[in-house]
Design a protein around this motif. Sequence first.
Motif, PDB file in Angstrom:
ATOM      1  N   PRO A 229       1.226  -1.161  -0.104  1.00  0.00           N
ATOM      2  CA  PRO A 229       0.003   0.133   0.122  1.00  0.00           C
ATOM      3  C   PRO A 229       1.179   0.782  -0.328  1.00  0.00           C
ATOM      4  O   PRO A 229       0.686   2.008  -0.316  1.00  0.00           O
ATOM      5  N   ARG A 230       2.111   1.520   0.448  1.00  0.00           N
ATOM      6  CA  ARG A 230       2.698   2.112   0.385  1.00  0.00           C
ATOM      7  C   ARG A 230       2.683   3.193  -0.798  1.00  0.00           C
ATOM      8  O   ARG A 230       2.824   3.765  -1.432  1.00  0.00           O
ATOM      9  N   MET A 231       2.648   2.270  -1.972  1.00  0.00           N
ATOM     10  CA  MET A 231       3.722   1.993  -3.157  1.00  0.00           C
ATOM     11  C   MET A 231       2.048   3.618  -3.462  1.00  0.00           C
ATOM     12  O   MET A 231       2.151   4.744  -4.854  1.00  0.00           O
ATOM     13  N   LEU A 232       0.930   3.362  -2.890  1.00  0.00           N
ATOM     14  CA  LEU A 232       0.051   4.072  -3.405  1.00  0.00           C
ATOM     15  C   LEU A 232       0.393   5.183  -3.534  1.00  0.00           C
ATOM     16  O   LEU A 232       0.021   6.711  -4.203  1.00  0.00           O
ATOM     17  N   GLY A 233       0.854   5.845  -1.879  1.00  0.00           N
ATOM     18  CA  GLY A 233       1.338   7.528  -1.735  1.00  0.00           C
ATOM     19  C   GLY A 233       2.462   7.690  -2.773  1.00  0.00           C
ATOM     20  O   GLY A 233       2.013   8.988  -3.351  1.00  0.00           O
ATOM     21  N   THR A 234       3.279   6.722  -3.465  1.00  0.00           N
ATOM     22  CA  THR A 234       3.983   6.907  -4.266  1.00  0.00           C
ATOM     23  C   THR A 234       2.958   7.681  -5.821  1.00  0.00           C
ATOM     24  O   THR A 234       3.875   8.576  -6.487  1.00  0.00           O
ATOM     25  N   LEU A 235       2.444   6.635  -6.364  1.00  0.00           N
ATOM     26  CA  LEU A 235       0.957   7.001  -6.973  1.00  0.00           C
ATOM     27  C   LEU A 235       0.333   7.737  -6.914  1.00  0.00           C
ATOM     28  O   LEU A 235       0.044   8.784  -8.428  1.00  0.00           O
ATOM     29  N   ARG A 236      -0.314   7.976  -5.286  1.00  0.00           N
ATOM     30  CA  ARG A 236      -0.919   9.664  -5.493  1.00  0.00           C
ATOM     31  C   ARG A 236      -0.256  11.160  -6.152  1.00  0.00           C
ATOM     32  O   ARG A 236      -0.286  11.974  -6.976  1.00  0.00           O
ATOM     33  N   GLU A 237       1.125  10.642  -5.523  1.00  0.00           N
ATOM     34  CA  GLU A 237       2.330  11.990  -5.924  1.00  0.00           C
ATOM     35  C   GLU A 237       2.435  12.256  -7.749  1.00  0.00           C
ATOM     36  O   GLU A 237       2.604  13.515  -8.048  1.00  0.00           O
ATOM     37  N   ALA A 238       2.331  11.016  -8.291  1.00  0.00           N
ATOM     38  CA  ALA A 238       2.577  11.303  -9.674  1.00  0.00           C
ATOM     39  C   ALA A 238       1.522  11.370 -10.309  1.00  0.00           C
ATOM     40  O   ALA A 238       1.440  12.633 -10.884  1.00  0.00           O
ATOM     41  N   ALA A 239       0.144  11.398  -9.357  1.00  0.00           N
ATOM     42  CA  ALA A 239      -0.932  11.845 -10.200  1.00  0.00           C
ATOM     43  C   ALA A 239      -1.542  13.359 -10.314  1.00  0.00           C
ATOM     44  O   ALA A 239      -1.759  13.974 -10.946  1.00  0.00           O
ATOM     45  N   LYS A 240      -0.912  13.381  -8.833  1.00  0.00           N
ATOM     46  CA  LYS A 240      -1.422  15.079  -8.793  1.00  0.00           C
ATOM     47  C   LYS A 240      -0.064  15.840  -9.334  1.00  0.00           C
ATOM     48  O   LYS A 240      -1.225  17.006 -10.007  1.00  0.00           O
ATOM     49  N   ARG A 241       0.685  15.611 -10.158  1.00  0.00           N
ATOM     50  CA  ARG A 241       1.713  15.883 -10.868  1.00  0.00           C
ATOM     51  C   ARG A 241       1.170  16.034 -12.530  1.00  0.00           C
ATOM     52  O   ARG A 241       2.007  16.138 -13.227  1.00  0.00           O
ATOM     53  N   GLY A 242      -0.096  15.150 -13.294  1.00  0.00           N
ATOM     54  CA  GLY A 242      -0.527  15.083 -14.579  1.00  0.00           C
ATOM     55  C   GLY A 242       0.591  14.000 -15.304  1.00  0.00           C
ATOM     56  O   GLY A 242       0.086  13.742 -15.849  1.00  0.00           O
TER      57      GLY A 242
END
Length: 743
Positions: free
Chosen positions: A218-231
């Motif tokens: 699940p910690r990978m979701l934090g990394t993916l969230r940040e990536a998604a936030k920047r487009g």
Amino acid sequence: MSESKTPPSGGWGALKATLASIQPANAARAVIALANANQPGGFDCPGCAWPDKPDTRINFCENGAKAINHELDRRLADAAFFARHTVSEMLGWDDYTLEQQGRLSEPMRYDAASDKYLPISWDAAFALVGEHLRAIKPDEAHFYTSGRTGNETAFLYQLFVRLFGSNHFPDCSNMCHEPSGRALNASIGVGKGTVTLDDFEHASAIFLFGQNPATNHPRMLGTLREAAKRGCQIVVINPLREAGLLRFQDPQQPLEMLTNDATNIASHYFQPRLGGDLAIAKALIKAVLEAGAHDEAFIEAHTEGFTALAEDVLATGWDALAEASGLAREQLDALCALYLASDASIFTWGMGITQHRHAVATIQMLVNALLVKGNLGKPGAGACPVRGHSNVQGDRTMGINERPSTAFLERLGKVAGFTPPIAHGRNVVETIAAMEDGRGKVFIALGGNFAAATPDTPRTWAGLRRQSLTVHITTKLNRSHLLPGRDALILPCLGRTEVDETGGMAQQITVEDSMSMVHLTRGVKPPASPHLLSEPAIVAGIAKATLANSPVDFDGLVADYDRIRDLIAQVVPGFQDFNARVRAPGGFYLGNSARERRWTTAAGKAQFKVHALQPDVIAEMQALTPHKLLALATVRSHDQYNTTIYALNDRYRGIRNERRVLFANAADIAAQGLAPDQRVDIVSVWTDGERRVEDFRLQPHDIPRGCLAAYFPETNPLVPLDYHDVEAMTPASKAIPVYLVGG
């Protein structure tokens, strides 16, 4: 349920589940432990191998909290517990119930006359193991390893076993990411992922193949969230539509929590058939070549075999690719367009890729797709196999490998003063066969749950029972302990969260994460029992009781783990000045030759590997039965990590208090004359006959026609022992030919 109404992953549900995993009497200890998880001076989470962000104040996830609280259990499965229950009685309990009996607290020996485990002293236990090992040939013993073992233990274990004279290291890697290592080594010269966390901050697109981070890491979701936030485009390729990949509410973001907001993770979601990923990778390459978008300069300078690959790919028709992938042509076109538009792409994958008959070929085709656009060795791009247990990659680095390199053995022998065995050892599949037919006589497991994790369950169980001795080094009761050989030991060890004062001093071990960062981990809580020993101490005790005139001072090594690290520094590349470098904040990065565009293949260049579209195993097996065959994938529930069952729920798939569930497309349920919630048996078909598991409830799910999913280990009996990747021999648990029998 529509996606807009589907609760996001993480968020309040994760917080509630984390709190529910804490035993009320254990709350204070749990809070202290969680505050030290993945922190400097604390311990590495015993769950997944996703890297840590050193600037994160809270650095654990829901499933990490479950793993930690599972280890902090104050209940004890002690001598009094074993006096109350026979092995035959406990064998009838489910896996969840077994895990709930608490921490193992003292060494136990199986007594066949009473069918119970009885206490034994540590010295007597070590002597018993030594007696059995000295009575057999080295070829007749097998030494299993779990990925939760630290680097120092793994190195000591392989040193002892090779001093004994064997390379028989069946390992948990054999059942998960073995194809990743084999494929990457052959293609780019290094069997590890080429990216770091920094690359996720620079990628234009991240393609997720066959993985479900919300449950497995699940910690990978934090990394993916940040990536998604920047487009960044987050492109999911997964047969099952998983709620955890759609939207994520970060528990560490107060505004999101207070407003009940969430971040969309998947910008695009494609659902191929099980095993359709090789065709998808080939389609990506075809689209790049037809558009003239290949990186000619990179290909010329850094690769070999491009012409043969291009000829093969361009000769493969689009209709054939669409059919083999299970995607409609317009879906395949849309997926290819996303790759063409990205100037820096990361490919990540999990066991949805590795547990197939042609897993190595599929991974090499994914690497081909990266190479053709120069997506290796530049910021924001590369290959990212997302591994499971927190040190499964480190185990391999330390030499837990049934096929060690000649160079590794030469260095090990020179440093330790002996001649290591050079013959290749046995992997998991080969070990089960050897135990079954009498070639294996002693089985020692350093962690894990071999009986539950492996394929063809009845054959595995029979093999374990045929051993003259089985030994399990572990923290909690599991299925494997209830399948004793003629003699059997349970040896309880310290957990990752517990203070290790072996040798009269505070000790630390190290682990390696999925992105090749090596760092220290130190327990913070008192041991669950005064009778527990550390894993290195147990390995040393067995070694001393087994080996006569050993050139290695095992007592000296376990008295100070720095001495083990000094040996590692002399044997394992990249670990020079190990003790000094690992004490730097955050540890150190091992490096990756392919990331630096240094290709350590025989030819000195990255290799394009040609693979044809593979035959459909379901169609192949259909000729053996009149029943309509479907493809079954074994998966984890959300309240599960590998074979450890934390609870009987699967929140993101809407399942509560049950595990015998079969996820199926609603149209397939109707076409078979069945109904939702009906109980069915599942029968697998293979060249050697049929296998059957009973009484599963049909659950409609968003999954392609012809595909099914169900939890392991309940469905592991359906996987034939010789149904595996053709090169790496990893069980093909993600596309099992099955038919259904209605109740």
